[in-house]
Design an enzyme around this catalytic site. Structure first.
Site, mmCIF file in Angstrom:
data_model
loop_
_atom_site.group_PDB
_atom_site.id
_atom_site.type_symbol
_atom_site.label_atom_id
_atom_site.label_comp_id
_atom_site.label_asym_id
_atom_site.label_seq_id
_atom_site.Cartn_x
_atom_site.Cartn_y
_atom_site.Cartn_z
ATOM 1 N N ASP A 231 0.875 -1.172 0.157
ATOM 2 C CA ASP A 231 0.034 -0.017 -0.065
ATOM 3 C C ASP A 231 1.065 1.371 -0.121
ATOM 4 O OD1 ASP A 231 -2.988 0.896 0.483
ATOM 5 O OD2 ASP A 231 -1.476 2.328 1.753
ATOM 6 N N GLU A 274 -4.267 2.073 -4.665
ATOM 7 C CA GLU A 274 -2.798 2.298 -4.511
ATOM 8 C C GLU A 274 -2.324 0.949 -3.738
ATOM 9 O OE1 GLU A 274 -4.881 4.609 -1.105
ATOM 10 O OE2 GLU A 274 -5.154 4.306 -3.360
#
Length: 377
Positions: A231, A274
């Site tokens: 992440d 993301e």
């Protein structure tokens, strides 16, 4: 009924045409078996006399067709052989009718059917081959014996066969072109449906399919399988501060960084905005941790220039390994997600492993200060 016409096989989406051909050839074989046998019976009963020899030929033709039906059920790869056998048997049977049943003034019509079926079942090359064979048979028999047909009838039949073959060839080629075009479009759509359009790597849908197969193999062969979840830290702030174009460039560079460390057997996917996932086959927790740290360190060096500023991000990583008691891949994913949540909770830009690892151990946790950009230090 469909199960019979498909010879008991299941056909995938990309095998639609083959499935249609199986239905077609099985239908033809059934029709041939029934009607050739019926013609033989009617002849033996004196209702429609075709002579004792050709009557036996029809019986053999029918029995042979039944045998081909059963042969076709053995393997999909037998289709071509069965189709060729059917066409050759048909040519022999129709030649027998041409020679032995002179009272049938329309017997040449069977060759028209033969040519059309050859094009349908096996394509242009086969259709052309049986066109030449049919013309050769008709002209040879006409020269060697009396077909009790006028020269005009012979000429008309030959011309009709040539025209019919030409039209069938044109139609078959056009269908083949459409088929190839459709396959290419389907392949392109499959790529689009399974690839992240920004980074060019696998998307979540395909990752779910592939990871399931990897998991099943690991379970069956008792092989290590590790999952890394990434992440990008504070990525929303990057988008809000520098714009989505800068954010997109960071995502692309991040995906390239991950791919640079992977083997051919490893898979990487973008599973969220993301968020990225890497599945490592035959890799235990320790090997996964070493790789994760290499990627994390490399990500720290990725920068994007934005109006004189250097923009960069860091990444948090969670790792989990396949366990013997796992029932599905989702179990590994859930543990990796918890490890990722732990990494983010402890300050980000670090790698954390599944805190509930089966051996009771935990890999070290690295801590670093996170910097969004040089201008915000």
């Amino acid at each position: 009924m469909n199960n019979f016409l498909y010879s008991g096989f299941e056909f995938k989406e990309d095998e639609d045409l083959l499935g249609f051909k199986f239905k077609m050839i099985n239908s033809i074989l059934v029709i041939v078996a029934l009607f050739s046998t019926l013609v033989g019976i009617l002849s033996d009963l004196g209702i429609s006399d075709i002579g004792p020899i050709h009557s036996k030929v029809n019986y053999v033709y029918g029995i042979f067709s039944v045998m081909l039906i059963f042969l076709l059920r053995s393997s999909k790869t037998y289709y071509k052989k069965v189709a060729n056998a059917l066409l050759i048997a048909s040519l022999i049977t129709f030649t027998s009718a041409l020679i032995l049943v002179p009272q049938d003034e329309f017997r040449i019509i069977w060759f028209y059917l033969l040519i059309f079926v050859a094009y349908i079942l096996n394509g242009s090359a086969s259709g052309l081959l049986f066109t030449i064979a049919s013309l050769g048979v008709i002209l040879s028999v006409h020269l060697l014996s009396d077909l009790q047909l006028s020269q005009l009838a012979i000429n008309t039949s030959v011309l009709g066969l040539i025209i019919g073959s030409f039209l069938s060839r044109f139609y078959t080629n056009k269908i083949s072109d459409y088929e190839n075009s459709l396959q290419q479009k389907n392949a392109a759509l499959h790529v689009l449906a399974s690839t992240d359009d920004l980074t060019g790597i696998m998307n979540r849908r395909l990752f779910g399919e592939v990871s399931k197969r990897y998991f099943e193999t690991a379970q069956r062969d008792n092989l290590p399988l590790s999952l890394l979840l990434f992440d990008l830290d504070h990525f929303k702030k990057v988008n809000d501060t520098y714009g989505h174009q800068t954010g997109d460039l960071l995502l692309i560079r991040f995906a390239e960084a991950i791919k640079s460390y992977l083997r051919k057997s490893d898979i990487v996917a973008r599973v969220g905005g993301e968020e990225f996932a890497v599945l490592l086959f035959e890799t235990d927790m320790e090997g996964a941790f070493i790789l994760a740290e290499k990627i994390r360190t490399l990500v720290e060096s990725i920068t994007i220039d934005h109006e004189g500023e250097k923009v960069f991000v860091t990444t948090s990583i969670g790792i989990a390994q396949h366990r013997e008691g796992d029932k599905a891949f989702n179990a590994i994913y859930a543990r990796a997600d918890k490890a990722l949540y732990l990494a983010k909770g402890r300050g980000r830009n670090r790698t954390c492993c599944d805190p509930l690892a089966g051996d009771g151990t935990q890999m070290p946790v690295h801590r670093f200060n996170v910097t969004l950009s040089e201008s915000q230090e």
